[in-house]
Motif scaffolding. Structure first.
Motif: not given
Length: 787
Positions: A153-174, A196-198
């Protein structure tokens, strides 16, 4: 896999006289189980296989098809690669597996995440989405996809990220609540998810709870067709999702093969139920003998193994949307074609040391890797299968769209594809008319941090924010930008200026003293009028040349003076119009010589007055012969010759020339004549001034002579006007820019010329034309008596 192996074994042209076998292992999504299974197969420690009486014992393993997980594929291939065991995955997409140093024997029939990322960016470009949110899973698949996406994305110059978040493996409501809060507060309307769909199930529960709508989801191939997410509860949020999907394929004969599936009624349940038996019990709602306690008493049926699969509806028989299955099919055939190519090698012409060939009896798996790298065939569906230098297949993805139908059903339909050609060009095809948008109006959403800067402006990045967030600053005068989102404004060429919109350069307006503008018309009219009056006066004097008043004022010098005045009026026309080399050189020379000729005539006339007066005294008559007609002509010519010499020297040393001046005004070009040598111009004017002052002084001394010679008074007054005009000219000329300097010079020429013409010839014409009775010798002498 079983169908592909049977198809190969029944094909007389592929691996003739050779039968392939296979062992199936369930990794149970566990790295340890999958790793042990792969090591067991590769080492020959697995159980002996009995296909028929002629095929018994431990057979060589030519390759492994799998694993479906990138994480497990990395672990398994890193070990098997040491022994060059071919491994062909049908679902592992991590771009890290393309590293031939770490994974020398790894191949795959599914495109890597590197291409999946590239396909995502192609879609973003197509719809102009430049402000994106990115969610990833906390594993090799998600982390490598995030790194690849950020880099591309940086090399193409076509956009940028508003945010990057990592989804937890286990169920973590907080944590889920925090991530959804970030999505809710962000202005990014497009969310890309590499997970993944999970992971998506847990995330969507929180999205529904907070009622976060208005998002456009982009799905990776891991969940782009996940039926578990296509529910009436989630479709208000996920409707319109665009997803990257594995290429759909068709495998002729697969449905008929599946219909032949039969359970093993002799299977010993003490060692666990087989997968086919489990499927059979689930599909027909029966149990194999011995059934669980109370099953028959409760009305349950016993499975006979003869139930008809065509009488039930099951996804098992649906072969209309084969995606991972199609990749497995291609993986098996890849190994078969590689083995076939190796066995067709002719001894002495092989690719290995000493031109040797590989053999099945002394099979070295690194030899099979060599042939697998070069495999190239076409499936019955028409897709070409080959591998590049990194073991990646020719990439192609289908683009899917989640269409929420009015009756509440969900239809995942193909709306295009993205592929990489053999030449390396990425081609995106989209049928936008088929895309369902879950917005009002039914059109693609806008997802930008800042609107595009139109032509005429430049982008200025906002401090402390991503590069997609910027302000649009208008270009300054003289600079333009003719593209959208220009980083810099470019200066116009010297002869051009920016348009009012600052989006293109326009030729600068040219300025010079023109014949077509009011000032030029007035000056031209005055010049021609002065020339005409001179001609009229000359005509009057020629017609009345024998009258006393004409003869008394030295008619020859008078005619020369009128001709020089006419030249003075005409030379002013050289200052009007677009400057050219010849007009620049001629204008000052003609002006200087004409005025010197004029002033020389006046000077000689004044001197004649004094000489005549002195000669009228007793004993001074002889002085007239020293200042006769020849001496008068010679004096005029000599004085004029000096000015001509000054002009020639000036033109030769530093000639005036036309010049495009851009310093006075930014938006216009002033065409002017530069004098070349300021000293030359000053000497020219100084010489004229010297003669004028000399004429004034001599005339001033002769002003009290008898009336019969009273022309000295007129010359005194005319020289006073002449000097006053040219003294005022110098500061006015210096302070006037461009065409106004030419106008000042023309005005000075005309003013001084009209002054001389009016003062010297006005009274005489008045007497000649209106008072002819005074144009007699007696009348002239009478005035002298009254004095």
């Amino acid at each position: 896999m079983a169908f592909a192996v049977e198809g190969i074994n029944s094909n007389s042209k592929l691996l003739p006289n050779l039968s392939l076998g296979y062992s199936l292992y369930d990794t149970c999504f566990n790295l340890g189980i999958g790793f042990r299974a792969a090591i067991s197969m590769a080492s020959g420690k697995e159980e002996h296989i009995v296909l028929n009486d002629s095929c018994v014992g431990s057979t060589p393993v030519i390759g492994i098809v799998g694993d479906s997980s990138s994480t497990r594929s990395i672990a398994i291939s890193s070990v098997l690669g040491l022994y060059r065991v071919p491994m062909v995955s049908y679902f592992a997409t991590c771009s890290c597996l393309s590293d031939r140093q770490k994974f020398p024997s790894f191949f795959r029939t599914i495109p890597s995440d590197a291409f999946q990322v590239s396909a995502m960016i192609q879609i973003l470009k197509h719809f102009g989405w430049t402000w994106i949110g990115l969610l990833i899973s906390n594993d090799d698949y998600g982390l490598h996809a995030a790194r690849s996406f950020q880099s591309d994305l940086s090399q193409s110059g076509s956009g940028c990220l508003a945010y990057l978040e990592i989804l937890p493996w286990d169920y973590d409501p907080a944590e889920q609540r925090r991530i959804v809060d970030v999505m809710k507060k962000s202005t990014a309307r497009v969310v890309i998810v590499f997970a993944h769909d999970s992971h998506m199930i847990d995330l969507m529960e929180e999205v529904v709870r907070q009622n976060v709508t208005g998002l456009q989801w982009l799905a990776c191939e891991a969940w782009s067709a996940a039926a578990v997410l296509q529910t009436p509860r989630l479709m208000p949020y996920l409707g319109g999702t665009l997803g990257i999907a594995i290429r759909r394929g068709e495998i002729p004969g697969l449905r008929e093969f599946l219909l032949q599936t039969r359970p093993n009624i002799r299977h010993d349940n003490r060692y666990g139920n087989s997968s086919v038996n489990q499927f059979w019990e689930f599909t027909f709602q029966c149990r194999f003998a011995p059934p669980p306690a109370g099953w028959v008493e409760g009305g349950g049926a016993l499975c006979t193994g003869q139930e008809d699969l065509e009488t039930v509806e099951t996804e098992f028989l649906d072969t209309s949307d084969l995606r991972p299955e199609y990749n497995i099919y291609k993986a098996v055939y890849s190994l078969a074609y590689a083995l076939d190519d190796m066995l067709q090698c002719e001894p002495g012409r092989g690719p290995f040391h000493g031109h040797s060939c590989g053999t099945l009896q002394k099979l070295e798996l690194w030899q099979l890797v060599h042939y697998l790298q070069k495999v190239n065939f076409t499936t019955s569906f028409g897709d070409q299968v080959s591998f590049d230098e990194n073991g990646d297949a020719l990439p192609i993805y289908d683009i899917m769209n989640w269409h929420w139908l009015p009756d509440g059903r969900v239809k995942v339909q193909n709306v295009g594809d993205v592929r990489r050609s053999a030449a390396g060009e990425e081609i995106l095809k989209l049928n936008e008319d088929r895309i369902f948008w879950n917005f009002e109006p039914k059109k693609p959403p806008r997802s930008v941090c800042s609107d595009s800067c139109p032509p005429g402006t430049r982008m200025v990045r906002k401090k402390g924010e991503p590069e997609c967030c910027f302000d649009c600053i208008p270009c300054s005068e003289g600079k333009i930008s003719n593209n959208t989102n220009s980083m810099e404004c470019t200066s116009c060429p010297e002869d051009f200026w920016s348009s009012p919109q600052r989006d293109h350069c326009v030729p600068k307006r040219t300025e010079f003293l023109s014949y077509h503008e009011p000032l030029g018309i007035c000056l031209t009219t005055a010049s021609l009028l002065g020339t005409f009056i001179c001609a009229v006066v000359l005509g009057i004097f020629i017609h009345h040349r024998s009258t006393p008043i004409v003869r008394a004022n030295n008619s020859e010098l008078t005619f020369q003076l009128l001709l020089s005045l006419k030249l003075c009026f005409l030379c002013s026309l050289l200052f009007i119009g677009r400057p050219r080399l010849w007009t620049c050189q001629l204008r000052h020379a003609a002006f200087g010589i004409s005025f010197v000729l004029c002033v020389s005539c006046i000077l000689v006339k004044t001197m004649v007055v004094l000489v005549v007066f002195k000669a009228s005294r007793p004993g001074r008559e002889a002085s007239l012969k020293w200042f006769g007609a020849m001496q008068q002509r010679g004096t005029v010519l000599f004085l004029t010759f000096i000015q001509a010499a000054i002009c020639i020297t000036w033109l030769y040393s530093s000639s005036p020339a036309p010049h495009k001046n851009t310093q006075y005004h930014n938006d216009k070009i002033v065409y002017e004549c530069v004098v070349g040598s300021t000293v030359g111009f000053a000497v020219l004017l100084g010489y004229i001034g010297l003669l004028a002052i000399l004429s004034f002084l001599i005339a001033f001394l002769a002003r009290n002579l008898p009336d019969s010679f009273n022309e000295a008074k007129l010359i005194t007054f005319s020289m006073l006007i002449f000097c006053a005009v040219w003294v005022a000219f110098v500061p006015a000329y210096i302070s006037s820019p461009g065409k106004h300097a030419d106008a000042v010079e023309v005005f000075a020429i005309l003013a001084s010329s009209f002054g001389l013409l009016g003062v010297l010839f006005g009274p005489k014409c008045y007497i000649i034309v209106l008072r002819p009775e005074r144009n007699t010798k007696k009348a002239i002498m009478g005035r002298g008596v009254t004095k």
